[in-house]
Design a protein around this motif. Structure first.
Motif, short mmCIF file in Angstrom:
data_model
loop_
_atom_site.label_atom_id
_atom_site.label_comp_id
_atom_site.label_asym_id
_atom_site.label_seq_id
_atom_site.Cartn_x
_atom_site.Cartn_y
_atom_site.Cartn_z
N SER A 115 -7.19 -3.56 0.89
CA SER A 115 -8.03 -4.26 0.48
C SER A 115 -7.10 -4.09 -1.13
CB SER A 115 -9.56 -2.83 0.10
OG SER A 115 -9.19 -2.24 -0.10
N TRP A 116 -8.82 -4.73 -1.65
CA TRP A 116 -8.20 -5.24 -3.36
C TRP A 116 -7.95 -3.76 -4.37
CZ3 TRP A 116 -13.27 -7.75 -5.40
CH2 TRP A 116 -14.40 -7.15 -5.80
N LEU A 117 -7.73 -2.55 -3.59
CA LEU A 117 -7.60 -1.74 -4.00
C LEU A 117 -5.78 -1.24 -4.58
CD1 LEU A 117 -10.50 0.90 -3.33
CD2 LEU A 117 -10.29 -0.31 -4.92
N PHE A 118 -6.03 -1.97 -3.87
CA PHE A 118 -4.28 -1.62 -2.88
C PHE A 118 -3.62 -1.89 -3.90
CE2 PHE A 118 0.26 -3.39 -1.94
CZ PHE A 118 0.57 -1.80 -0.94
N PHE A 119 -3.01 -3.10 -5.09
CA PHE A 119 -2.24 -2.85 -6.23
C PHE A 119 -2.74 -1.79 -7.14
CE2 PHE A 119 -0.99 -6.50 -3.46
CZ PHE A 119 0.01 -6.61 -3.65
#
Ligand code: C2O
Length: 392
Positions: A110-114
């Protein structure tokens, strides 16, 4: 609404693979939580070096730092054990989303990864700097996107008679070991060599001295074997070295430049409070991030431990070098133009995580504080980026 920081007091058993040793990876609990503040602008910039270019002096220093971290007692949130558990806790369902007791918290796919991994490394690096009493200390990155970096860097592969660990010393002589006295304030630091030596996972055998080495890695992928950035558990057959390097560069181009034209494509799909986990990974999270993990893991282990599984990945020191490069790719991507910019969505910007900082205080961070690596006080050594011009 944004995903909020987990409630550490409600940590359950992680869903580690069925044949893995039961693992309790809940982070230590505390009642005191502080809010993260970006460090004041300062002239100390931490410059993260490419692992394959680092010199002996740097390697010795990094080894010493990790050695000190591995020597902290297991229940110290700054110990290597707890640092590696962070990955397990945030990725194997040890926490649920606050207010959604049946929804697991998962920072991958998801967009939390980075942003999650950026903060993870940020605190890991600050802890090492504290242990060395060197605020300019920066962790290395594994430059697998450059032909000279496409194998396990020597510093991690060396079993290390060269990098002897700091010797155990009687309690009270920390100063002689170079441990700054100020780490003795706050949570007391007890150097506990006996328990470290007894835990074979830390590889403190007589013949393996390097704290950067890890036993659970694929024996067939030791240097000088070239990595395949698209690796899917099958080794390429008789591929010529130059061809493999070029192939890796075109994979980078495909995943970052052409496959990463928008924030959703690069950073991943939206994941908001109450959403089910795994809405979709950004293109570099899938490849090459995933393949590098499974390429490192030991194929003779049931779950490709250590690097090849969420619960164990953080136990291999190379994990942090791998993720520093993933983080660096984010900084490169933002300079490529077009729509390659971070999301402006407030649910992304206000998503939260918690980490223990270098003073062993629990800190809540928000995604919006992660966006500019320079503001966090670090940069990457400037290296060539040959894949920018290798359109497949
Ligand atoms: Cu948290 Cu490389 O995965």
């Amino acid at each position: 609404a944004p995903v909020t920081a987990p409630d550490l007091s409600k940590c359950g058993a992680a869903d580690v693979p069925a044949d893995a040793k039961p693992t309790n990876c809940c982070l230590p609990k505390t009642n005191k939580i502080i809010e993260f503040k970006l460090p004041p602008p300062s002239n100390i910039l931490r410059v993260r070096p490419a692992a394959h270019l680092a010199d002996e002096k740097y390697i010795a220093k990094f080894s010493k730092a990790l050695q000190l971290m591995k020597s902290l007692p297991d229940d110290d949130p700054r110990s290597f054990k707890q640092q590696s558990n962070i990955h397990c806790a945030y990725c194997e369902g040890a926490y649920h989303q606050v207010g959604f007791p049946s929804t697991e918290l998962q920072v991958h796919n998801s967009w939390l990864f980075f942003p999650f991994h950026r903060f993870y490394l940020y605190f890991f690096e600050k802890i090492l700097g504290m242990l060395l009493d060197d605020p300019a200390f920066a962790i290395p990155f594994w430059n697998w996107d450059s032909p000279a970096g496409m194998k396990i860097p020597a510093m991690y592969a060396d079993q290390g008679s060269k990098y002897r660990p700091v010797r155990a010393v009687p309690a009270g002589s920390y100063r002689k070991m170079g441990v700054p006295s100020r780490i003795l304030t706050g949570i007391p630091v007890r150097m506990n060599f006996a328990s470290v030596a007894a835990d074979s996972r830390y590889n403190y055998d007589a013949d393996i001295n390097s704290p950067l080495y890890n036993r659970l890695r694929d024996a067939k992928h030791q240097p000088p074997t070239l990595i395949d950035l698209d690796y899917n558990l099958t080794d390429p057959k008789n591929i010529d070295e130059e061809k493999q390097k070029l192939r890796n560069l075109t994979i980078m181009y495909r995943q970052v430049v052409s496959g990463g034209k928008t924030p959703r494509l690069f950073l991943g799909s939206s994941y908001r409070a109450g959403d089910n986990q795994d809405p979709g990974a950004g293109s570099p999270e899938n490849i090459p991030h995933g393949p590098v993990h499974i390429w490192c893991g030991d194929r003779t282990q049931p779950n490709l431990e250590d690097m090849g599984n969420f619960y164990s990945a953080g136990r291999d020191p190379i994990f942090y070098g791998h993720h520093a490069n993933v983080d660096r790719i984010w900084t490169v991507w933002k300079t490529l133009g077009g729509k390659r910019n971070d999301f402006k969505d407030p649910d992304w910007l206000n998503s939260e995580f918690t980490f223990y900082d270098e003073n062993a205080q629990l800190v809540t961070v928000k995604v919006k504080e992660s966006l500019y690596h320079r503001k966090l006080g670090y940069v990457y050594q400037d290296v060539e980026i040959p894949w920018l011009n290798t359109r497949p």
